[in-house]
Design a protein around this motif. Sequence first.
Motif, PDB file in Angstrom:
ATOM      1  N   ASP A   1      -6.167   3.724  -2.902  1.00 23.41           N
ATOM      2  CA  ASP A   1      -6.726   2.630  -3.651  1.00 23.41           C
ATOM      3  C   ASP A   1      -7.396   1.557  -2.795  1.00 23.41           C
ATOM      4  N   SER A   2      -7.945   0.669  -3.403  1.00 22.53           N
ATOM      5  CA  SER A   2      -8.490  -0.464  -2.429  1.00 22.53           C
ATOM      6  C   SER A   2      -7.781  -1.534  -2.524  1.00 22.53           C
ATOM      7  N   TYR A   3      -7.341  -2.301  -1.477  1.00 24.42           N
ATOM      8  CA  TYR A   3      -6.664  -3.496  -1.251  1.00 24.42           C
ATOM      9  C   TYR A   3      -7.301  -4.606  -0.767  1.00 24.42           C
ATOM     10  N   GLY A   4      -6.632  -5.734  -0.682  1.00 19.67           N
ATOM     11  CA  GLY A   4      -7.116  -7.056   0.029  1.00 19.67           C
ATOM     12  C   GLY A   4      -7.159  -6.946   1.339  1.00 19.67           C
ATOM     13  N   GLN A   5      -7.899  -7.664   2.268  1.00 19.41           N
ATOM     14  CA  GLN A   5      -7.927  -7.625   3.604  1.00 19.41           C
ATOM     15  C   GLN A   5      -6.566  -8.196   3.983  1.00 19.41           C
TER      16      GLN A   5
ATOM     17  N   ASP B   1      -8.834  -3.184   5.162  1.00 20.86           N
ATOM     18  CA  ASP B   1     -10.014  -3.676   4.440  1.00 20.86           C
ATOM     19  C   ASP B   1     -10.363  -2.483   3.444  1.00 20.86           C
ATOM     20  N   GLU B   2     -10.133  -2.868   2.122  1.00 21.18           N
ATOM     21  CA  GLU B   2     -10.475  -2.159   1.004  1.00 21.18           C
ATOM     22  C   GLU B   2      -9.634  -0.768   1.078  1.00 21.18           C
ATOM     23  N   ASN B   3     -10.415   0.420   1.030  1.00 17.97           N
ATOM     24  CA  ASN B   3      -9.705   1.436   1.072  1.00 17.97           C
ATOM     25  C   ASN B   3      -9.349   2.272   2.566  1.00 17.97           C
ATOM     26  N   VAL B   4      -9.427   1.205   3.557  1.00 16.72           N
ATOM     27  CA  VAL B   4      -9.296   2.003   4.890  1.00 16.72           C
ATOM     28  C   VAL B   4      -7.996   1.148   5.672  1.00 16.72           C
ATOM     29  N   LEU B   5      -7.143   1.793   6.133  1.00 16.97           N
ATOM     30  CA  LEU B   5      -6.214   1.284   7.084  1.00 16.97           C
ATOM     31  C   LEU B   5      -6.464   1.720   8.687  1.00 16.97           C
ATOM     32  N   LYS B   6      -6.762   0.741   9.255  1.00 21.66           N
ATOM     33  CA  LYS B   6      -6.916   0.929  10.852  1.00 21.66           C
ATOM     34  C   LYS B   6      -5.662   0.556  11.428  1.00 21.66           C
ATOM     35  N   VAL B   7      -5.328   1.504  12.362  1.00 22.55           N
ATOM     36  CA  VAL B   7      -4.134   1.139  13.098  1.00 22.55           C
ATOM     37  C   VAL B   7      -4.770   1.169  14.674  1.00 22.55           C
ATOM     38  N   VAL B   8      -4.349   0.065  15.382  1.00 26.41           N
ATOM     39  CA  VAL B   8      -4.688  -0.074  16.882  1.00 26.41           C
ATOM     40  C   VAL B   8      -3.638  -0.378  17.844  1.00 26.41           C
ATOM     41  N   SER B   9      -3.451   0.311  18.919  1.00 30.48           N
ATOM     42  CA  SER B   9      -2.792   0.013  19.939  1.00 30.48           C
ATOM     43  C   SER B   9      -3.660  -0.067  21.344  1.00 30.48           C
ATOM     44  N   LEU B  10      -2.930  -0.900  22.329  1.00 29.36           N
ATOM     45  CA  LEU B  10      -3.502  -0.831  23.542  1.00 29.36           C
ATOM     46  C   LEU B  10      -2.532  -1.244  24.693  1.00 29.36           C
TER      47      LEU B  10
ATOM     48  N   ILE C   1       0.837  -1.077  -0.140  1.00 29.49           N
ATOM     49  CA  ILE C   1       0.106   0.121  -0.173  1.00 29.49           C
ATOM     50  C   ILE C   1       0.924   1.084   0.000  1.00 29.49           C
ATOM     51  N   ALA C   2       0.415   2.440  -0.314  1.00 29.65           N
ATOM     52  CA  ALA C   2       0.929   3.534  -0.313  1.00 29.65           C
ATOM     53  C   ALA C   2       0.441   4.634   0.416  1.00 29.65           C
ATOM     54  N   VAL C   3       1.063   5.435   1.354  1.00 28.74           N
ATOM     55  CA  VAL C   3       0.624   6.502   2.197  1.00 28.74           C
ATOM     56  C   VAL C   3       1.678   7.472   2.042  1.00 28.74           C
ATOM     57  N   SER C   4       1.161   8.563   2.509  1.00 29.13           N
ATOM     58  CA  SER C   4       2.112   9.960   2.527  1.00 29.13           C
ATOM     59  C   SER C   4       3.186   9.831   3.850  1.00 29.13           C
TER      60      SER C   4
ATOM     61  N   GLY D   1      -3.874  -2.289  27.949  1.00 29.53           N
ATOM     62  CA  GLY D   1      -4.749  -2.820  28.980  1.00 29.53           C
ATOM     63  C   GLY D   1      -5.466  -1.867  29.889  1.00 29.53           C
ATOM     64  N   HIS D   2      -5.247  -0.633  29.639  1.00 28.88           N
ATOM     65  CA  HIS D   2      -5.855   0.495  30.283  1.00 28.88           C
ATOM     66  C   HIS D   2      -6.484   1.299  29.644  1.00 28.88           C
ATOM     67  N   ARG D   3      -6.206   1.240  28.033  1.00 28.74           N
ATOM     68  CA  ARG D   3      -6.601   2.223  27.253  1.00 28.74           C
ATOM     69  C   ARG D   3      -6.489   1.619  25.722  1.00 28.74           C
ATOM     70  N   ILE D   4      -7.202   1.931  24.663  1.00 23.46           N
ATOM     71  CA  ILE D   4      -7.216   1.802  23.255  1.00 23.46           C
ATOM     72  C   ILE D   4      -7.051   3.007  22.627  1.00 23.46           C
ATOM     73  N   SER D   5      -6.083   2.791  21.543  1.00 22.77           N
ATOM     74  CA  SER D   5      -6.170   3.916  20.565  1.00 22.77           C
ATOM     75  C   SER D   5      -6.388   3.608  19.222  1.00 22.77           C
ATOM     76  N   ILE D   6      -7.519   4.066  18.419  1.00 23.36           N
ATOM     77  CA  ILE D   6      -7.670   3.670  16.928  1.00 23.36           C
ATOM     78  C   ILE D   6      -7.744   4.731  16.223  1.00 23.36           C
ATOM     79  N   ARG D   7      -6.992   4.645  15.098  1.00 25.62           N
ATOM     80  CA  ARG D   7      -6.864   5.618  14.018  1.00 25.62           C
ATOM     81  C   ARG D   7      -7.319   5.041  12.512  1.00 25.62           C
ATOM     82  N   LYS D   8      -8.380   5.599  11.959  1.00 24.88           N
ATOM     83  CA  LYS D   8      -8.559   5.176  10.634  1.00 24.88           C
ATOM     84  C   LYS D   8      -8.170   5.993   9.480  1.00 24.88           C
ATOM     85  N   ILE D   9      -7.659   5.832   8.442  1.00 22.78           N
ATOM     86  CA  ILE D   9      -7.405   6.524   7.424  1.00 22.78           C
ATOM     87  C   ILE D   9      -7.897   5.963   6.024  1.00 22.78           C
TER      88      ILE D   9
END
Length: 369
Positions: A185-189, A162-171, A127-130, A173-181
């Motif tokens: 283009d669309s890509y396979g899962q 998942d298709e044209n979305v990249l989801k990044v997750v970290s945790l 995949i390509a991102v800036s 045990g006390h908190r969760i951070s999620i960013r979606k960009i």
Amino acid sequence: MKIICTKSNLAKGVSIVSKAVPSKTTMPILECILIDATTDVIKLTANDMELGIETRIEGEIIDRGIIALNAKIFSEIVRKLPDNEIVIETDMNNQTMITCEKAKFNIAAQSGEDFSYLPVIEKEDNIAVSEFTLKEVIRQTIFSIADNDTNKMMTGELFEIDENVLKVVSLDGHRISIRKIELSDSYGQRKVIVPGKTLQEISKIIGGEAEASVEISFTKNHIVFEFDQTLVVSRLIEGDYFKIDQMLSSDYETKVRINKRELLDCIDRATLLIKEGEKKPIIINIGDESMKLQIKSQIGSMDEEILITKEGKDLLIGFNPKFLIDALRVIDDEEVDLYFMNAKAPCFIKDEQQSYIYLILPVNFNAVA
């Protein structure tokens, strides 16, 4: 081998690859930076067997060759040389002469043939991102990985495509951070777990330009980042990531809209009364038009009130102030929405599009106040 290059080019290259030199190792060759001038380009490489970095630098190759130099000594020499052309020359016995103006260093080196090269990666997909986007996504999630190895999964971040979305997750045990960009283009899962150390080093290396692109490739065991003249290869963390979807709820009893800067500054001020290592919660009392924040410690106490827009019930709840600060600092919105169910359920900070979601567990402030 004999090469000539400017100090600025060499220093930049050494700085980039040094991030993959292990601080402790039983293999002396891994403490080295490889200088490879066997082709028409000069390549510098470091590899700690988990993370490997290779970068190309501009320079002139007089005699082709390859050599491995102790990274600490080499980087210090380069840093302290005059801002001029540097000549690096090796003889048949791997003695290496580093010359710049009137300064001459003669140091022992190791054979480049003994170096652990980066694994040859046959990219399955990419995949390509800036650079800007990747740097921001790391900044907005990396703070909530675990900083110890008690659970290996928590020391990495989930990259889920998942298709044209990249989801990044970290945790942790006390908190969760999620960013979606959104991707162009669309890509396979695909789901991979990338070590936090890799992402922290990537973030330091990339420039963060919106126009510059980073190509991210995946294999079964590795992730590869390519940008500018640099290649970063990292081993992935094996296993299945936590099922976070069941932790995320859209239900709420109380919703608060608040000025982000006011809330962040208030919590920041409150932490002045907490000694390092002391676990004192910030107590939040949500009323109709205002949110009251209170903290008490051995040093003293602080109360502050902030105007809010509220939907739903009043609520009294406590949090680790650091966790709130970490999340608020990386949100760029002027106002933020906070969602609560009750005093024992997590707080969600998220935007309407859910491009970011921060889940923070509350603390029992009666037990620790």
